[in-house]
Design a protein around this motif. Structure first.
Motif, short mmCIF file in Angstrom:
data_model
loop_
_atom_site.label_atom_id
_atom_site.label_comp_id
_atom_site.label_asym_id
_atom_site.label_seq_id
_atom_site.Cartn_x
_atom_site.Cartn_y
_atom_site.Cartn_z
N LEU A 29 -3.43 5.18 15.77
CA LEU A 29 -3.68 5.45 14.36
C LEU A 29 -3.58 4.13 13.62
N ASN A 30 -4.63 3.77 12.92
CA ASN A 30 -4.64 2.54 12.14
C ASN A 30 -4.58 2.90 10.67
N ILE A 31 -3.52 2.46 9.97
CA ILE A 31 -3.49 2.65 8.53
C ILE A 31 -3.54 1.28 7.86
N ASP A 32 -4.41 1.17 6.88
CA ASP A 32 -4.60 -0.09 6.18
C ASP A 32 -5.07 0.20 4.77
N LYS A 33 -4.57 -0.55 3.83
CA LYS A 33 -4.93 -0.38 2.43
C LYS A 33 -6.28 -1.00 2.11
N LYS A 50 -12.83 7.97 20.77
CA LYS A 50 -12.14 9.20 20.38
C LYS A 50 -10.63 8.99 20.26
N GLU A 51 -10.13 7.88 20.82
CA GLU A 51 -8.70 7.59 20.73
C GLU A 51 -8.33 6.80 19.47
N TYR A 52 -9.32 6.46 18.66
CA TYR A 52 -9.06 5.61 17.48
C TYR A 52 -9.21 6.42 16.20
N PHE A 53 -8.21 6.28 15.32
CA PHE A 53 -8.23 6.98 14.04
C PHE A 53 -7.88 5.98 12.93
N PHE A 54 -8.66 6.01 11.86
CA PHE A 54 -8.38 5.13 10.73
C PHE A 54 -8.07 5.96 9.49
N PHE A 55 -7.02 5.54 8.77
CA PHE A 55 -6.66 6.18 7.50
C PHE A 55 -6.44 5.08 6.47
N ARG A 56 -7.13 5.20 5.35
CA ARG A 56 -6.94 4.21 4.29
C ARG A 56 -5.70 4.59 3.49
N LEU A 57 -4.59 3.97 3.85
CA LEU A 57 -3.30 4.25 3.25
C LEU A 57 -2.50 2.97 3.09
N GLY A 58 -1.65 2.91 2.10
CA GLY A 58 -0.67 1.85 2.00
C GLY A 58 0.62 2.27 2.66
N ILE A 59 1.41 1.31 3.12
CA ILE A 59 2.65 1.66 3.81
C ILE A 59 3.70 2.23 2.86
N GLU A 60 3.43 2.15 1.57
CA GLU A 60 4.37 2.72 0.60
C GLU A 60 4.20 4.23 0.44
N GLU A 61 3.17 4.82 1.07
CA GLU A 61 2.87 6.25 0.91
C GLU A 61 3.67 7.06 1.94
N THR A 62 4.95 7.18 1.68
CA THR A 62 5.91 7.71 2.64
C THR A 62 5.55 9.10 3.15
N PHE A 80 2.40 -4.39 11.04
CA PHE A 80 1.80 -5.68 10.68
C PHE A 80 1.56 -5.80 9.17
N ALA A 81 1.54 -4.68 8.47
CA ALA A 81 1.10 -4.68 7.07
C ALA A 81 1.95 -5.63 6.23
N ALA A 82 1.28 -6.59 5.61
CA ALA A 82 2.00 -7.57 4.79
C ALA A 82 1.01 -8.41 4.00
N GLU A 83 1.44 -8.83 2.83
CA GLU A 83 0.79 -9.95 2.16
C GLU A 83 1.33 -11.20 2.85
N SER A 84 0.44 -12.12 3.27
CA SER A 84 0.93 -13.15 4.18
C SER A 84 0.57 -14.58 3.83
#
Length: 350
Positions: A29-33, A50-62, A80-84
């Motif tokens: 599951l890939n979540i990325d803003k 079929k094994e890959y899923f993407f969700f447009r989410l921020g990590i703050e969305e508990t 990995f999610a970070a401003e870098s």
């Protein structure tokens, strides 16, 4: 079972997902803003799996993330999610603390909710990917950073990552969360957003633009190819001892000026200028950035001894393959270097 990758459309996250599917059929599951540095084109080759899923989410969305964890029986989170980008943190610090500190806190809360619900597998793990910049700056002859070095961050970015690291550790100690943390040195390789030194220099060079180097260019970094970073993270995820931190380095300490000169030397071979001159003539020294750390160096003996990992790449081969990748992917470059990116570069190196 399934793993959840946060920030999976970014540079290191997308390389990790590509590397994962090259070795495994376990779902991701890939979540990325999808902020400016997130690019789903990086994952085009696996997007139909079929094994890959993407969700447009921020990590703050508990709450949303907690539901995903339960619905997919996730066995691990790789964060990995970070401003870098340090330069951006200097010109605008707040988003770094919102994402890197508050976002990590809320992601930890989602993991805690998942575990306390009884739905998480017994071997669930939370792997937090951090940076060597939390340790501050080293003198020219000082020993390399060990995991036990005190945190001495010198930029807003580094401070935000240090705060996130402390939060991860606290959740392990207070709530018994099964956490792991890694500190990596400077990554390079395919799909890196070209505000960072190596892709910026490659693209400026072939575009006939100045190659900007801060100060005297003698700031030293340990360069780690992203493929080596991915292999180290797989080892930590599989075999790391819960509650521990692991340094990941490339055994390639070089000053920034030498890195730029190495890129110019490769380009002189593979795409020589019609004038017969070297791309090095485009090197331009610009005012140093505030609080610029002089040297980073990683002691990665712990991960070598405990988990049997050492980097497979050397810098000479790694930088050659990286230059070849950017030269061979002009459509990707064109898509990510438009609009806001050009405005940023103009402001930063004016």
């Amino acid at each position: 079972m399934t793993i959840l990758v946060t920030g999976g459309a970014g540079f290191i996250g997308s390389n990790f997902i590509l590397d994962w599917f090259a070795r495994s059929d376990e779902p991701v599951l890939n979540i990325d803003k999808l902020t400016y540095a997130g690019n789903l084109q990086n994952l085009a080759s696996v997007s139909a799996r079929k094994e890959y899923f993407f969700f447009r989410l921020g990590i703050e969305e508990t709450s949303k993330i907690a539901r995903l964890l339960a619905a997919h029986s996730v066995r691990a989170i790789v964060n990995f999610a970070a401003e870098s980008h340090v330069d951006r943190s200097i010109s605008g610090p707040e988003p770094f603390f919102q994402t890197n500190v508050i976002g990590t806190l809320r992601l930890l809360e989602a993991a805690r909710e998942y575990i306390e619900s009884g739905e998480a597998p017994a071997d669930f793990r939370f792997l937090h990917v951090s940076t060597d910049e939390v340790f501050g700056s080293l003198g020219p002859n000082a020993p390399a950073f060990r995991e036990t070095n005190p945190f001495e961050p010198n930029s807003p970015y580094a401070a935000s990552k240090a705060a996130a690291d402390h939060t991860v550790r606290a959740y392990g100690e207070t709530y018994g969360l099964p956490v792991l943390t890694t500190h990596c040195s400077n990554n390079y390789g395919p799909y890196q957003f070209p505000e960072k030194l190596i892709p910026l220099v490659i693209l400026n060079a072939i575009g006939g633009k100045p190659l900007p180097i801060y100060g005297d260019g003698m700031q030293v970094r340990d360069w780690l190819h992203v493929s080596d970073h991915c292999s180290a993270l797989r080892q930590v995820l599989a075999k790391g001892e819960l509650g521990e931190t692991y340094n990941i380095g490339g055994n390639s300490e070089l000053p920034n000026l030498a890195v730029v000169q190495a890129i110019c030397a490769v380009l002189d071979q593979v795409r020589p200028l019609r004038s017969g001159k070297s791309y090095a003539q485009q090197i331009t020294f610009v005012r140093d950035r505030p609080g610029h750390d002089r040297r980073y160096a990683i002691n990665a003996s712990k991960i070598a001894k405990k988990l049997g990992w050492t980097p497979a790449s050397n810098f000479t081969d790694g930088i050659r393959s990286t230059v070849d990748w950017y030269l061979g992917n002009p459509a990707w470059v064109s898509a990510v270097t438009s609009g806001e990116y050009r405005d940023w570069i103009a402001r930063q190196y004016a």
